[in-house]
Design an enzyme around this catalytic site. Structure first.
Site, PDB file in Angstrom:
ATOM      1  N   ARG A 156      -3.611  -1.721  -6.124  1.00  0.00           N
ATOM      2  CA  ARG A 156      -2.924  -3.223  -6.134  1.00  0.00           C
ATOM      3  C   ARG A 156      -3.079  -3.974  -7.175  1.00  0.00           C
ATOM      4  O   ARG A 156      -4.336  -3.784  -7.825  1.00  0.00           O
ATOM      5  CB  ARG A 156      -3.123  -3.841  -4.778  1.00  0.00           C
ATOM      6  CG  ARG A 156      -4.452  -3.967  -4.359  1.00  0.00           C
ATOM      7  CD  ARG A 156      -4.812  -4.724  -3.106  1.00  0.00           C
ATOM      8  NE  ARG A 156      -6.097  -4.755  -2.645  1.00  0.00           N
ATOM      9  CZ  ARG A 156      -6.474  -4.875  -1.510  1.00  0.00           C
ATOM     10  NH1 ARG A 156      -5.917  -4.718  -0.539  1.00  0.00           N
ATOM     11  NH2 ARG A 156      -8.123  -4.551  -1.376  1.00  0.00           N
ATOM     12  N   ARG A 196       4.474 -50.713 -10.554  1.00  0.00           N
ATOM     13  CA  ARG A 196       5.209 -51.305  -9.345  1.00  0.00           C
ATOM     14  C   ARG A 196       4.599 -52.572  -9.034  1.00  0.00           C
ATOM     15  O   ARG A 196       3.424 -52.943  -9.142  1.00  0.00           O
ATOM     16  CB  ARG A 196       4.900 -50.270  -8.360  1.00  0.00           C
ATOM     17  CG  ARG A 196       5.529 -50.654  -6.905  1.00  0.00           C
ATOM     18  CD  ARG A 196       5.332 -49.537  -5.887  1.00  0.00           C
ATOM     19  NE  ARG A 196       3.538 -49.410  -5.428  1.00  0.00           N
ATOM     20  CZ  ARG A 196       3.212 -48.634  -4.654  1.00  0.00           C
ATOM     21  NH1 ARG A 196       4.050 -47.683  -3.944  1.00  0.00           N
ATOM     22  NH2 ARG A 196       1.902 -48.542  -4.328  1.00  0.00           N
ATOM     23  N   MET A 245      -6.002  -6.966   8.279  1.00  0.00           N
ATOM     24  CA  MET A 245      -5.343  -5.988   9.423  1.00  0.00           C
ATOM     25  C   MET A 245      -6.149  -4.628   9.599  1.00  0.00           C
ATOM     26  O   MET A 245      -7.205  -4.769   8.937  1.00  0.00           O
ATOM     27  CB  MET A 245      -3.861  -5.853   9.142  1.00  0.00           C
ATOM     28  CG  MET A 245      -3.074  -6.959   9.357  1.00  0.00           C
ATOM     29  SD  MET A 245      -1.319  -6.712   8.770  1.00  0.00           S
ATOM     30  CE  MET A 245      -1.339  -6.264   6.925  1.00  0.00           C
ATOM     31  N   GLY A 304      -8.199  -6.635   4.125  1.00  0.00           N
ATOM     32  CA  GLY A 304      -9.244  -6.627   5.191  1.00  0.00           C
ATOM     33  C   GLY A 304      -8.689  -7.312   6.429  1.00  0.00           C
ATOM     34  O   GLY A 304      -9.312  -7.472   7.391  1.00  0.00           O
ATOM     35  N   SER A 309      13.083 -44.009  -8.848  1.00  0.00           N
ATOM     36  CA  SER A 309      11.817 -43.228  -8.656  1.00  0.00           C
ATOM     37  C   SER A 309      11.678 -42.960  -7.222  1.00  0.00           C
ATOM     38  O   SER A 309      11.466 -44.052  -6.509  1.00  0.00           O
ATOM     39  CB  SER A 309      10.594 -44.028  -9.355  1.00  0.00           C
ATOM     40  OG  SER A 309       9.401 -43.208  -9.007  1.00  0.00           O
ATOM     41  N   TYR A 362      11.947 -36.597 -14.571  1.00  0.00           N
ATOM     42  CA  TYR A 362      10.560 -36.293 -14.715  1.00  0.00           C
ATOM     43  C   TYR A 362      10.146 -36.248 -13.092  1.00  0.00           C
ATOM     44  O   TYR A 362      10.714 -37.009 -12.142  1.00  0.00           O
ATOM     45  CB  TYR A 362       9.813 -37.738 -15.346  1.00  0.00           C
ATOM     46  CG  TYR A 362       9.771 -38.941 -14.979  1.00  0.00           C
ATOM     47  CD1 TYR A 362       9.003 -39.289 -13.782  1.00  0.00           C
ATOM     48  CD2 TYR A 362      11.021 -39.647 -15.053  1.00  0.00           C
ATOM     49  CE1 TYR A 362       9.061 -40.504 -13.240  1.00  0.00           C
ATOM     50  CE2 TYR A 362      10.996 -41.023 -14.464  1.00  0.00           C
ATOM     51  CZ  TYR A 362      10.057 -41.421 -13.493  1.00  0.00           C
ATOM     52  OH  TYR A 362      10.224 -42.715 -12.991  1.00  0.00           O
ATOM     53  N   LYS A 373       0.996  -1.213  -0.020  1.00  0.00           N
ATOM     54  CA  LYS A 373      -0.018  -0.048  -0.002  1.00  0.00           C
ATOM     55  C   LYS A 373       0.661   1.192  -0.074  1.00  0.00           C
ATOM     56  O   LYS A 373       0.663   2.185  -0.769  1.00  0.00           O
ATOM     57  CB  LYS A 373      -0.946  -0.108   1.216  1.00  0.00           C
ATOM     58  CG  LYS A 373      -2.053   1.060   1.205  1.00  0.00           C
ATOM     59  CD  LYS A 373      -2.972   0.773   2.305  1.00  0.00           C
ATOM     60  CE  LYS A 373      -3.767  -0.559   2.367  1.00  0.00           C
ATOM     61  NZ  LYS A 373      -4.140  -0.768   3.722  1.00  0.00           N
ATOM     62  N   CYS A 432       7.691 -39.909  -7.495  1.00  0.00           N
ATOM     63  CA  CYS A 432       6.088 -40.711  -8.008  1.00  0.00           C
ATOM     64  C   CYS A 432       5.202 -40.112  -6.512  1.00  0.00           C
ATOM     65  O   CYS A 432       4.260 -40.537  -6.356  1.00  0.00           O
ATOM     66  CB  CYS A 432       6.026 -41.723  -8.428  1.00  0.00           C
ATOM     67  SG  CYS A 432       6.882 -43.122  -7.189  1.00  0.00           S
ATOM     68  N   HIS A 483     -15.922  -7.921   0.768  1.00  0.00           N
ATOM     69  CA  HIS A 483     -14.849  -8.953   1.501  1.00  0.00           C
ATOM     70  C   HIS A 483     -15.105 -10.002   1.073  1.00  0.00           C
ATOM     71  O   HIS A 483     -13.925 -10.976   0.464  1.00  0.00           O
ATOM     72  CB  HIS A 483     -14.905  -8.721   3.059  1.00  0.00           C
ATOM     73  CG  HIS A 483     -13.812  -8.779   3.430  1.00  0.00           C
ATOM     74  ND1 HIS A 483     -13.035  -9.492   3.540  1.00  0.00           N
ATOM     75  CD2 HIS A 483     -12.996  -7.523   3.486  1.00  0.00           C
ATOM     76  CE1 HIS A 483     -11.895  -9.267   3.924  1.00  0.00           C
ATOM     77  NE2 HIS A 483     -11.786  -8.021   4.014  1.00  0.00           N
ATOM     78  N   ARG A 491      -3.256   3.272   8.474  1.00  0.00           N
ATOM     79  CA  ARG A 491      -3.460   2.271   7.732  1.00  0.00           C
ATOM     80  C   ARG A 491      -2.678   1.186   7.705  1.00  0.00           C
ATOM     81  O   ARG A 491      -1.280   1.396   7.708  1.00  0.00           O
ATOM     82  CB  ARG A 491      -3.963   2.671   6.353  1.00  0.00           C
ATOM     83  CG  ARG A 491      -4.592   3.899   6.028  1.00  0.00           C
ATOM     84  CD  ARG A 491      -4.608   4.220   4.555  1.00  0.00           C
ATOM     85  NE  ARG A 491      -5.250   3.309   3.821  1.00  0.00           N
ATOM     86  CZ  ARG A 491      -5.265   3.646   2.333  1.00  0.00           C
ATOM     87  NH1 ARG A 491      -4.766   4.708   1.968  1.00  0.00           N
ATOM     88  NH2 ARG A 491      -6.147   2.732   1.862  1.00  0.00           N
TER      89      ARG A 491
END
Ligand code: ADP
Ligand code: MG
Ligand code: MG
Length: 907
Positions: free
Chosen positions: A372, A652, A110, A108, A798, A885, A28, A865, A490, A99
């Protein structure tokens, strides 16, 4: 030694800070400075740095106040000079806002205090200066209320408890027989100030502070303190924002949107934060102060004419809220609107991103209070990034950098089916605050939402309006429904940030927290009733509606292509069925990294053969049962090889302890005995025998295959035969056989031998051959330490990081939930290591094993994996250690692909 600079001023077209200084000044503060520098109308002020927040935590209030005093006095002097007003004066008083503002925006979460500097003298000064008695007393009572709530701690901790100031206002309204705050007169407001101050005295034992500087110090430290409030702490945990960052404090001259009907305050987005459409939009309230809009107290009006028109189309159900949408700012204050329109364009062009802006109009004059980068949904994230790319304003690397991989998940969420929608009973209409389809039972409080969702029941959180206290409840809910509050409320902003379906401002709902009911057109819905929300249209339906997979836009495909262009890591999938394999392939997976065979044994009749094998007394008996399993497995594998033709498939071998396949309950044991034609005592005895104290460290993984080699033999045969069958039909199968849970070299080589011998046998029988690999899952810490030896024969590694994490930490995966939340709350662990790969410990083992393995076998293929293979920071780690991978569940493939590309771009 140069003194530390703790305060940065801005105003009158100059500033000591700038946009690039967000770490020091917070988002801000940095943007307030920047807006000054690009010539926008911003009330002047100064920013106390985030470093001071850290100093405060270290040295305490008294010391930090001393450190700040000289700079603060000087900054305030400068502010008075620019404003030509005096702080605390009874002629021409300067009022301030104080602020919060952290590095990352935390909308919102804080605190903020407005109208600071008010006291019995200043209020007279304000009246004298403006001639507007009502406005002056309204500002005073707002100040006492905010200061009392935030700084003096009168705000009750629980949302359900009443704010003492609200109680007094309600009393006053009923005494005066008015409904709306706006109908209270200057006299009434003056009386409110008196009663408010009495309440402060009663609650705190002290008089309300009159001295402006005392007020200012109180507010500054309260804002610092709000960095540690529950909501902020929770929001940081949700969004991985480090606690060390701290917040800055912005002290700024007030501008007033509550000066009458030529004043207003509002919030706007330069593009649609829900869909990404390039359409300026927002909401405002006439004669109000900032917080009124975002808090969703009243449903505000649309800023643009087109916004009002669109809204009117949706709003067929509630005449009352519909009326409140008119007129738009564009129609009501055309001059201020056209200036705002130009400014929002300028801000977006300057930041080259969609902006979320706050403004106030004081007596016709526009002031900018904040800008922002706006929070947005996953869909908007993708569209906005691609639109900026097509407009030639960012390059393709920047497009990828703007994709938060985890948010892609939202795009893959189911939507309601056409039929489902057509047959659904629509009960009301609200605003399409955040898209998506949600079905769940009604709950009326955040606490209840948390409680019910823990029982795995889907909930829709229904509130009159939401506040930051509801964050926890919003997080666990499928969707959020509010009766009040607009698209910038909000609830809406936070829901879009979370990618949660949200319908807001459904004015036709009458919600009664006490009775736990929601009434629409005289129909009453209770807590526990099912409803469905369609966040993309704002519709609310009775009951459950069927869902289906969404259609993906062309932009999604474009993002995937860009990921492909920059990535080095390949992304595979964990899939046990041809269908999963196909889904993953459609998302761009280039192989299967983990196909678990045990899942295949649970379906239908298969479990019988499996149990028969487990119950057999000797090898001969086991072989007989295995023979029945062979064709079943072969068929499954062929299906997967077919779906993944041309791509590698890692299968597997059997991994879980055998007791998982036999029934533990008496009734089921009887059934099983009957099925197999044996006595129930035999079943019972075998179940007893299989019982283990620590099954996850017991007779499982390759220990099964090494004690019962015939199991491995059967599985190897099924895989190779399936591959040859697929090949015969013209497909291109690439099998990789993976031995689980290896901890010693011999454990591996013994299994490897069985596999290779079986394969040769099958090749001879079929008079055909095929290429295949034999490798292992690295998941036992010991294996990582002797990886060089294992790699002498293994063709791939793996990493099974679920087990590896479990065994490295010594935390049972299944029991960790008992202490993990406490560990995280105490800061013993930063993250859940089962979700985010622990680079410090587990990661070292991964790195070591990769290096050792490649030393003896330079051609070794390495992948992962575990669940971590679809988690962005873990994917980055896999890239950094040089894996070939990652493999993850089908729906996480797009996320892993973008994360893999980002790993290249960010390193
Ligand atoms: P948050 O970070 O929660 O948005 P802000 O600091 O932006 O908190 O302030 C909350 C509200 O107070 C905003 O709506 C803003 O418009 C209003 N506000 C803040 N500073 C001023 C000011 N100097 N003059 C008028 N309104 C202000
Ligand atoms: Mg704000
Ligand atoms: Mg394992």
């Amino acid at each position: 030694m140069t003194a530390i600079k703790r305060i940065y001023t801005f105003g009158n077209g100059t500033a000591e800070g700038k946009a690039g200084m967000k770490n020091l000044l917070g988002g801000k503060g940095a943007n307030l400075a920047e807006m000054n520098l690009i010539g926008l109308p911003v009330p002047p002020g100064f920013t106390i740095t985030t470093d001071v927040c850290t100093e405060y935590a270290q040295f305490g209030m008294a010391k930090v106040r001393e450190l700040l005093t000289d700079e603060a006095k000087a900054a305030l002097k400068g502010l008075e000079a620019i404003m030509k007003m005096d702080f605390g004066s009874d002629e021409n008083p300067l009022l301030l806002s104080v602020r919060s503002g952290a590095r990352a925006s935390m909308p919102g979460m804080m605190d903020t205090i407005l109208n600071l500097g008010m006291n019995d003298r200043a209020v007279l000064g304000l009246i004298k200066k403006t001639g507007n008695e009502r406005f002056a007393w309204d500002s005073y009572r707002r100040f006492v209320q905010m200061y009392g709530d935030v700084v003096l701690g009168l705000k009750p901790a629980s949302k359900e408890a009443h704010d003492p100031f609200e109680v007094i206002i309600e009393q006053m309204k009923s005494e005066k027989k008015v409904e709306n705050d706006l109908d209270l007169t200057a006299e009434d407001l003056k009386e409110l100030v008196r009663r408010f101050k009495l309440a402060v005295k009663e609650n705190t034992g002290h008089d309300f502070p009159d001295d402006p500087w005392e007020q200012l110090w109180g507010a500054i430290f309260a804002v610092f303190d709000s960095w540690q409030n529950d909501r902020a702490v929770y929001y940081r945990a949700l969004n991985n924002i480090p606690e060390e960052w701290g917040t800055a404090v912005n002290v700024q001259a007030m501008v007033f949107g509550n000066m009458g009907n030529n004043s207003a305050t509002g919030v706007a987005f330069t593009r649609d934060a829900a869909t990404g459409e390039n359409l300026f939009n927002g909401e405002y309230l006439i004669n109000a102060q900032g917080e009124d809009v975002v808090a969703g107290i009243r449903t505000p009006q649309q800023i643009t004419k087109i916004g009002s028109q669109r809204w009117a189309v949706l709003q067929k159900y509630s005449e009352e809220t519909r009326a409140s949408q008119y007129p738009s700012l564009e129609e009501a204050m055309p001059q201020a609107y056209s200036e705002l329109y130009a400014i929002q364009k300028k801000l977006e062009d300057h930041a080259v991103d969609m902006q979320d802006i706050e403004f106030t109009i004081q007596d016709g004059k526009l002031w900018m209070l904040q800008t922002r980068n706006g929070k947005r949904t996953g869909a908007a994230m993708v569209k906005i990034a691609m639109d900026f790319f097509r407009e030639g304003r960012i390059d393709d690397k920047e497009v990828l950098k703007r994709i938060e991989p985890n948010k892609l998940d939202e795009l893959l969420h189911p939507v309601f089916t056409k039929d489902g929608l057509a047959n659904a009973n629509r009960i009301a209409q609200g605003l399409p605050a955040s898209p998506g389809a949600a079905t769940g039972i009604i709950v009326f409080s955040a606490d209840r939402a948390v409680e019910v969702s823990q029982k795995d029941i889907k909930v829709i959180l229904v509130r009159i309006e939401t506040s930051p206290e509801d964050l926890r409840g919003m997080n666990v809910a499928e969707g959020i429904l509010t009766a009040r509050g607009g698209m910038t409320s909000h609830a809406a902003v936070v829901a879009r940030g979370m990618g949660k379906c949200c319908v807001s401002g459904a004015g036709a709902l009458q919600i009664d927290y006490h009775a736990k009911t929601m009434k629409v057109d005289n129909v009453i819905y209770n807590e526990g009733d099912w409803i469905s929300l369609y966040g993309s249209t704002g519709e609310i339906f009775e009951g459950k509606i069927e869902t289906q997979d969404p259609e993906l836009s062309g932009d999604f495909g474009a993002i995937m292509d860009l990921a492909e262009k920059y990535t080095r890591l390949k992304v595979r999938t964990n899939a046990d069925t041809p269908n999963d394999a196909q889904v993953a392939r459609d998302f761009g997976a280039v192989g299967i990294g983990l196909c678990r065979t045990e899942h295949m044994f649970f379906e239908g009749d298969r479990i019988k053969a499996m149990r028969e094998m487990i119950l057999a007394d000797d090898e001969a008996g086991r072989r007989k049962a295995l023979e029945k399993l062979l064709p079943i497995q072969r068929e499954d594998f062929e299906g997967i090889f077919t779906a993944m033709t041309g791509l590698p498939v890692t299968i597997r071998l059997l991994d879980p302890p055998l007791h998982e396949f036999v029934p533990n309950e008496e009734k089921n044991q009887h059934e099983m005995a009957k099925e197999l034609g044996i006595d129930v005592s035999v079943v019972k005895e075998r179940v007893e025998q299989l019982h283990e104290v620590n099954p996850m460290l017991g007779h499982r993984g390759c220990r099964l295959g090494n004690t019962y080699p015939e199991i491995t033999e059967m599985q190897a045969r099924a895989i190779i035969e399936a591959a040859l069958d697929a090949k015969a039909k013209g497909f291109d199968p690439i099998p990789e056989i993976m031995i689980p849970l290896v901890g010693t070299e011999a454990e591996f080589t013994m299994q490897e031998q069985i596999i290779r011998q079986t394969a040769e046998k099958v090749f001879a029988e079929r008079n055909d051959r095929i290429n295949y690999l034999v490798g292992t899952m690295i998941e036992i810490p010991r294996a990582t330490l002797i990886a060089d030896k294992i790699a002498r024969n293994a063709e791939f590694f793996s990493f099974g990081t679920n087990d590896l994490t479990q065994m490295t930490y010594g935390y049972s995966r299944d029991d960790v939930a008992k202490f993990l939340p406490i560990y995280q709350a105490k800061g013993i662990l930063k993250n859940d290591p089962f979700q985010i790969l622990d680079r410090e410990g587990v990661g070292q083992l991964v790195k070591l094993a990769t290096e050792l393995g490649r030393k003896t076998n330079p051609k070794l293929k390495v992948g992962i994996c575990g669940e971590h293979g679809g988690e962005p920071t873990s994917v980055e780690f896999c890239h950094l250690v040089g894996m070939d991978y990652v493999s993850c569940s089908p729906y996480r493939v797009p996320i892993a692909r973008v994360a893999a590309a980002l790993a290249v771009l960010n390193n």
